[in-house]
Design a protein around this motif. Structure first.
Motif, short mmCIF file in Angstrom:
data_model
loop_
_atom_site.label_atom_id
_atom_site.label_comp_id
_atom_site.label_asym_id
_atom_site.label_seq_id
_atom_site.Cartn_x
_atom_site.Cartn_y
_atom_site.Cartn_z
N ALA A 1 0.83 -1.21 0.00
CA ALA A 1 0.00 0.00 0.00
C ALA A 1 0.86 1.26 0.00
O ALA A 1 0.44 2.31 -0.50
CB ALA A 1 -0.93 0.00 1.21
N ALA A 2 2.09 1.15 0.54
CA ALA A 2 3.00 2.30 0.54
C ALA A 2 3.36 2.70 -0.89
O ALA A 2 3.72 3.86 -1.14
CB ALA A 2 4.25 1.98 1.33
N ALA A 3 3.26 1.77 -1.86
CA ALA A 3 3.52 2.11 -3.26
C ALA A 3 2.52 3.14 -3.77
O ALA A 3 2.84 3.94 -4.66
CB ALA A 3 3.46 0.84 -4.12
N PHE A 4 1.31 3.13 -3.22
CA PHE A 4 0.31 4.14 -3.58
C PHE A 4 0.81 5.53 -3.21
O PHE A 4 0.64 6.49 -3.97
CB PHE A 4 -1.00 3.82 -2.87
CG PHE A 4 -2.14 4.73 -3.22
CD1 PHE A 4 -2.88 4.52 -4.37
CD2 PHE A 4 -2.47 5.80 -2.40
CE1 PHE A 4 -3.94 5.36 -4.70
CE2 PHE A 4 -3.51 6.64 -2.72
CZ PHE A 4 -4.25 6.42 -3.87
N ASP A 5 1.43 5.64 -2.04
CA ASP A 5 1.97 6.93 -1.61
C ASP A 5 3.20 7.33 -2.39
O ASP A 5 3.41 8.51 -2.65
CB ASP A 5 2.29 6.88 -0.11
CG ASP A 5 1.03 6.70 0.73
OD1 ASP A 5 0.24 7.65 0.80
OD2 ASP A 5 0.86 5.62 1.31
N VAL A 6 4.02 6.34 -2.76
CA VAL A 6 5.18 6.64 -3.62
C VAL A 6 4.68 7.20 -4.95
O VAL A 6 5.22 8.18 -5.47
CB VAL A 6 6.04 5.39 -3.83
CG1 VAL A 6 7.15 5.67 -4.84
CG2 VAL A 6 6.64 4.92 -2.51
N GLY A 7 3.66 6.56 -5.50
CA GLY A 7 3.05 7.10 -6.72
C GLY A 7 2.49 8.49 -6.50
O GLY A 7 2.56 9.35 -7.39
N GLY A 8 1.93 8.71 -5.30
CA GLY A 8 1.41 10.04 -4.98
C GLY A 8 2.49 11.10 -4.99
O GLY A 8 2.24 12.25 -5.39
N MET A 9 3.69 10.75 -4.54
CA MET A 9 4.82 11.70 -4.60
C MET A 9 5.11 12.09 -6.04
O MET A 9 5.28 13.27 -6.37
CB MET A 9 6.06 11.07 -3.97
CG MET A 9 5.98 10.84 -2.49
SD MET A 9 7.54 10.15 -1.88
CE MET A 9 7.16 9.97 -0.14
N ILE A 10 5.19 11.06 -6.90
CA ILE A 10 5.45 11.33 -8.32
C ILE A 10 4.32 12.16 -8.91
O ILE A 10 4.56 13.12 -9.67
CB ILE A 10 5.61 10.01 -9.09
CG1 ILE A 10 6.76 9.18 -8.51
CG2 ILE A 10 5.83 10.26 -10.58
CD1 ILE A 10 6.86 7.77 -9.07
N GLY A 11 3.09 11.81 -8.57
CA GLY A 11 1.94 12.54 -9.09
C GLY A 11 1.89 13.98 -8.61
O GLY A 11 1.54 14.89 -9.37
N SER A 12 2.25 14.22 -7.36
CA SER A 12 2.24 15.58 -6.81
C SER A 12 3.23 16.47 -7.54
O SER A 12 2.90 17.60 -7.95
CB SER A 12 2.57 15.54 -5.31
OG SER A 12 1.61 14.81 -4.59
N ILE A 13 4.46 15.96 -7.71
CA ILE A 13 5.49 16.75 -8.39
C ILE A 13 5.14 16.91 -9.86
O ILE A 13 5.24 18.01 -10.43
CB ILE A 13 6.86 16.08 -8.22
CG1 ILE A 13 7.25 16.04 -6.73
CG2 ILE A 13 7.92 16.83 -9.02
CD1 ILE A 13 8.51 15.25 -6.46
N GLY A 14 4.73 15.81 -10.51
CA GLY A 14 4.41 15.87 -11.93
C GLY A 14 3.22 16.78 -12.23
O GLY A 14 3.26 17.57 -13.18
N ALA A 15 2.17 16.69 -11.40
CA ALA A 15 1.00 17.53 -11.62
C ALA A 15 1.32 19.00 -11.38
O ALA A 15 0.86 19.88 -12.13
CB ALA A 15 -0.14 17.09 -10.68
#
Length: 427
Positions: free
Chosen positions: A248-262
């Protein structure tokens, strides 16, 4: 001992915290704009640490009363609501609009970092001495409270620096040009705006509604994804509590990428709504794929959870941070520096109302209709958020002057052709 009843009880506790957080958020922004940010954050963090410690002590004191847990959750939600309105205001004081999306995106990764630690650490203590999960978190919060109280500089004016420019107009005045501190006559005359006034800032209602739907889904994922992974076989294997928490922590790792990318995308396009719309509609197929193929094998599950995190958290993070900062420094406020927390509290309060209902509905719906119904609901909510964001995109396109610019260019070209035609005829 009843799994279905357990899911409902967990959803109830989540709802108590999130509803308290959402309601308090409305008033927290108002209070922050009228307070010293450093003191305000210090009190909020100490209260959050206290509520966290009270939950951990239940293990050692053998407390099992549901009323106690609900009361502590309400208390914790109220104190934690002090965070975003004050912090967004501080960030807005230091960073202007130019690269705000990227800066806020990088800054917002703290949310996923805390979420990862908040998932992995409890998983370590889940089977033995789970009370330490909360006590360790409380100690960390107390330590960071000391750091904030001693070192936070809430405004560049406090150290003799000029504030950033929030707009591109050449006649924008420097609010600190006559003093090294924001206590000039002009600053002292400024009053914090009301919530009613904040509602009529252009774009406020639209982004708040989109945030309501987006946060409803993102918080449901954050709170229920470990439980979902643990109770669904992946590749014919059942995961342990620690394994489900780690995946489930991979969801948050993706969230980091999504936050910076967005955030970066919104800066490059110079249009937050466009970036938000793209990510919202990208989330729909990813949510479907996660449900359809998330149980095939472990590597595929991790990949799908990661990409879903990118798409789901990306738009939510932009609205929470960069959009809130933009609206809190909107031109219609005419340079009022005491509006940022109120605007942030309002837009995040409305969004958090969705976050309050999301986990509760997820718990009840998964118990009675199954997880397919939950994932279809998530897709429908992001589709609705996308529709609202599309309207924001239209407003951005219209108000930004792109259409007017093109129209003006055509008019100018026609006038030039007319002048050439008349000159030739006269000659």
């Amino acid at each position: 001992d009843d799994p279905d009843n357990g899911r409902t009880l967990l959803g109830t506790l989540d709802y108590a915290w999130l509803f308290s957080y959402a309601v308090t958020m409305f008033f927290s922004g108002q209070l922050a704009d009228r307070s010293d940010m450093r003191y305000f954050l210090t009190v909020g963090m100490l209260g959050s640490a206290m509520s966290c410690a009270l939950l951990g002590l239940t293990y050692f004191l053998n407390v099992h009363q549901l009323f106690y847990f609900i009361l502590v959750q309400i208390l914790g939600g109220a104190f934690q609501a002090s965070g975003f309105p004050a912090i967004i205001a501080v960030m807005s004081n230091w960073f202007g609009k130019g690269k705000r999306g990227l800066i806020m995106g990088i800054w917002y990764t703290h949310n996923q970092t805390g979420s990862i630690l908040g998932t992995v650490i409890p998983a370590i203590f889940a089977h033995n001495h789970w009370g330490w999960s909360f006590l360790v978190a409380a100690v960390v919060m107390v330590a960071m409270t000391v750091v904030i109280f001693l070192f936070l500089v809430a405004d560049p004016c406090y150290v003799g620096l000029s504030p950033p420019k929030h707009h591109l107009e050449k006649d924008e005045t420097d609010e600190c040009s006559t003093s090294n501190r924001p206590t000039t006559d002009n600053e002292s005359k400024q009053k914090a705006i009301s919530m009613w006034r904040a509602l009529f800032i252009p774009g406020m209602l639209e982004f708040s509604l989109a945030h309501f739907f987006a946060k409803m889904v993102s918080y449901s994922f954050l709170l229920w994804l470990p439980f979902y992974l643990k109770n669904n076989e992946i590749g014919d294997h059942c995961l342990t509590t620690f394994q489900s928490g780690a995946i489930a922590a991979a969801f948050d790792v993706g969230g980091m990428i999504g936050s910076i990318g967005a955030g970066l995308l919104s800066d490059l396009l110079n249009a937050r709504a466009v970036a938000i719309t793209v990510l919202l509609y990208s989330s729909i197929p990813m949510i479907f794929l996660l449900r359809k193929f998330g149980d095939v094998n472990l590597p595929l599950t991790i990949f799908l959870v990661l990409i879903t995190g990118v798409c789901v958290i990306g738009p939510h993070s932009v609205i929470t941070s960069a959009v809130s900062a933009d609206l809190g420094t909107h031109k219609s406020l005419k340079g009022n520096r005491k509006a940022k927390s109120t605007v942030t509290g309002l837009i995040n309060g409305i969004g958090s109302m969705g976050a309050a209902f999301g986990p509760l509905i997820t718990g009840a719906l998964s118990s009675h209709k199954g997880w397919d119904a939950v994932f279809y609901l998530f897709m429908a909510l992001y589709f609705a958020a996308g529709l609202v964001s599309c309207y924001c995109t239209y407003r951005t396109y219209r108000i930004s002057g792109i259409y007017r610019g093109r129209k003006t260019s055509r008019i100018s070209r026609n006038l030039k052709l007319s002048r050439i035609f008349l000159t030739n005829n006269n000659s």
